[in-house]
Design a protein around this motif. Structure first.
Motif, mmCIF file in Angstrom:
data_model
loop_
_atom_site.group_PDB
_atom_site.id
_atom_site.type_symbol
_atom_site.label_atom_id
_atom_site.label_comp_id
_atom_site.label_asym_id
_atom_site.label_seq_id
_atom_site.Cartn_x
_atom_site.Cartn_y
_atom_site.Cartn_z
ATOM 1 N N SER A 1 1.157 -0.987 -0.014
ATOM 2 C CA SER A 1 -0.035 0.020 0.041
ATOM 3 C C SER A 1 1.019 1.039 -0.130
ATOM 4 O O SER A 1 1.301 1.792 1.038
ATOM 5 C CB SER A 1 -1.018 -0.424 1.669
ATOM 6 O OG SER A 1 -1.411 1.028 0.923
ATOM 7 N N GLY A 2 1.126 1.774 -1.581
ATOM 8 C CA GLY A 2 1.768 3.146 -1.013
ATOM 9 C C GLY A 2 3.280 2.493 -0.600
ATOM 10 O O GLY A 2 4.083 1.475 -1.555
ATOM 11 N N SER A 3 4.581 2.928 -0.273
ATOM 12 C CA SER A 3 5.594 2.812 0.374
ATOM 13 C C SER A 3 5.538 1.642 1.314
ATOM 14 O O SER A 3 6.589 1.612 2.869
ATOM 15 C CB SER A 3 6.603 3.843 0.781
ATOM 16 O OG SER A 3 5.113 4.629 1.851
ATOM 17 N N ASN A 4 4.410 1.500 2.594
ATOM 18 C CA ASN A 4 3.969 0.786 3.442
ATOM 19 C C ASN A 4 3.367 -1.089 3.263
ATOM 20 O O ASN A 4 2.928 -0.948 2.013
ATOM 21 C CB ASN A 4 3.256 1.288 4.156
ATOM 22 C CG ASN A 4 3.392 2.332 4.786
ATOM 23 O OD1 ASN A 4 4.118 2.988 5.342
ATOM 24 N ND2 ASN A 4 2.556 3.864 4.757
ATOM 25 N N VAL A 5 3.566 -1.199 4.024
ATOM 26 C CA VAL A 5 2.603 -2.599 3.854
ATOM 27 C C VAL A 5 1.316 -2.717 5.307
ATOM 28 O O VAL A 5 1.499 -2.577 6.175
ATOM 29 C CB VAL A 5 3.919 -4.025 4.380
ATOM 30 C CG1 VAL A 5 3.268 -5.672 3.895
ATOM 31 C CG2 VAL A 5 5.424 -3.802 3.143
ATOM 32 N N ILE A 6 1.063 -3.408 4.317
ATOM 33 C CA ILE A 6 -0.353 -3.934 4.995
ATOM 34 C C ILE A 6 0.102 -6.108 4.982
ATOM 35 O O ILE A 6 -0.416 -6.447 4.694
ATOM 36 C CB ILE A 6 -1.665 -3.973 4.473
ATOM 37 C CG1 ILE A 6 -1.645 -2.243 3.531
ATOM 38 C CG2 ILE A 6 -2.902 -4.149 5.640
ATOM 39 C CD1 ILE A 6 -2.095 -0.740 4.827
ATOM 40 N N LEU A 7 -0.538 -6.216 6.635
ATOM 41 C CA LEU A 7 -0.437 -7.425 7.153
ATOM 42 C C LEU A 7 -1.395 -7.686 7.898
ATOM 43 O O LEU A 7 -2.188 -7.003 9.278
ATOM 44 C CB LEU A 7 1.043 -7.069 8.118
ATOM 45 C CG LEU A 7 1.372 -8.681 9.013
ATOM 46 C CD1 LEU A 7 0.722 -9.843 7.873
ATOM 47 C CD2 LEU A 7 2.237 -8.759 9.758
#
Length: 192
Positions: free
Chosen positions: A114-120
């Motif tokens: 998700s963009g420069s992030n990760v959804i875990l």
């Protein structure tokens, strides 16, 4: 005169409904006390409950069909985290499809960009100390936890992490899902 009375009754009824919705929804979903924020927060909460319900139904079907002793990875599209250029992907349809999952009888793990992030997202039975183990795994793999949301229903827990990808991360989404899954498996083995 009767039109004013009807309108007052509708407003009173709406305020009562909003109070009930607000009392049934965890406070972190509702940012402000206005009607739009309350309704928006309730919608987000219902969406998350729906996801938990779907995951539980899926887990129930999986267990009834063929319980597997170990994790079985399933990748929707292999991708290495350090290769993602999020600025070029924002707004495209393929952006939402970058992910991997790793499911077992102990826990279901889903990872998405998700963009420069990760959804875990992790769904499992309630295991004391599991959040700390997941955070330790994420930090050891060069991730920074930005946000954590925990929802529980009876003995089932949904952990939803938003993590920032650090520069040194050389992990694929599938590998990340497997590493988080292993944090459950090692606890399950020691508990036996």
């Amino acid at each position: 005169m009767s039109h004013i009375t009807v309108e007052r009754n509708r407003r009173r009824q709406m305020n009562e409904h909003l109070k009930v919705l607000r009392s049934l929804t965890p406070c972190f979903y509702i940012k402000r006390g206005d009607q739009a924020s309350i309704i928006g927060g309730v919608i987000e909460f219902i969406k998350e409950l729906h996801q938990v319900h779907q995951a539980l139904e899926s887990q129930k079907r999986r267990k009834s069909l063929s319980p597997s002793p170990g994790p079985s990875p399933r990748t929707t599209q292999p991708i290495t985290l350090h290769q993602v250029d999020s600025s070029s992907m924002i707004g495209t349809n393929s952006f939402k499809e970058l992910g991997a999952s790793c499911n077992s009888s102990v826990a279901d793990v889903e990872v998405k960009i998700s963009g420069s992030n990760v959804i875990l997202k992790v769904i499992s039975h309630r295991i004391p100390g599991q959040v700390a183990r997941i955070v330790t795994v994420l930090e050891s793999l060069s991730f920074e936890v930005l946000h954590l949301n925990i929802s529980s229903m009876e003995e089932t827990v949904l952990y939803q992490f938003v993590v920032k990808i650090e520069l040194g991360c050389q992990l694929s989404l599938e590998e990340l899902a497997m590493e988080v899954q292993q944090s459950f498996c090692s606890k399950a083995i020691t508990a036996l």
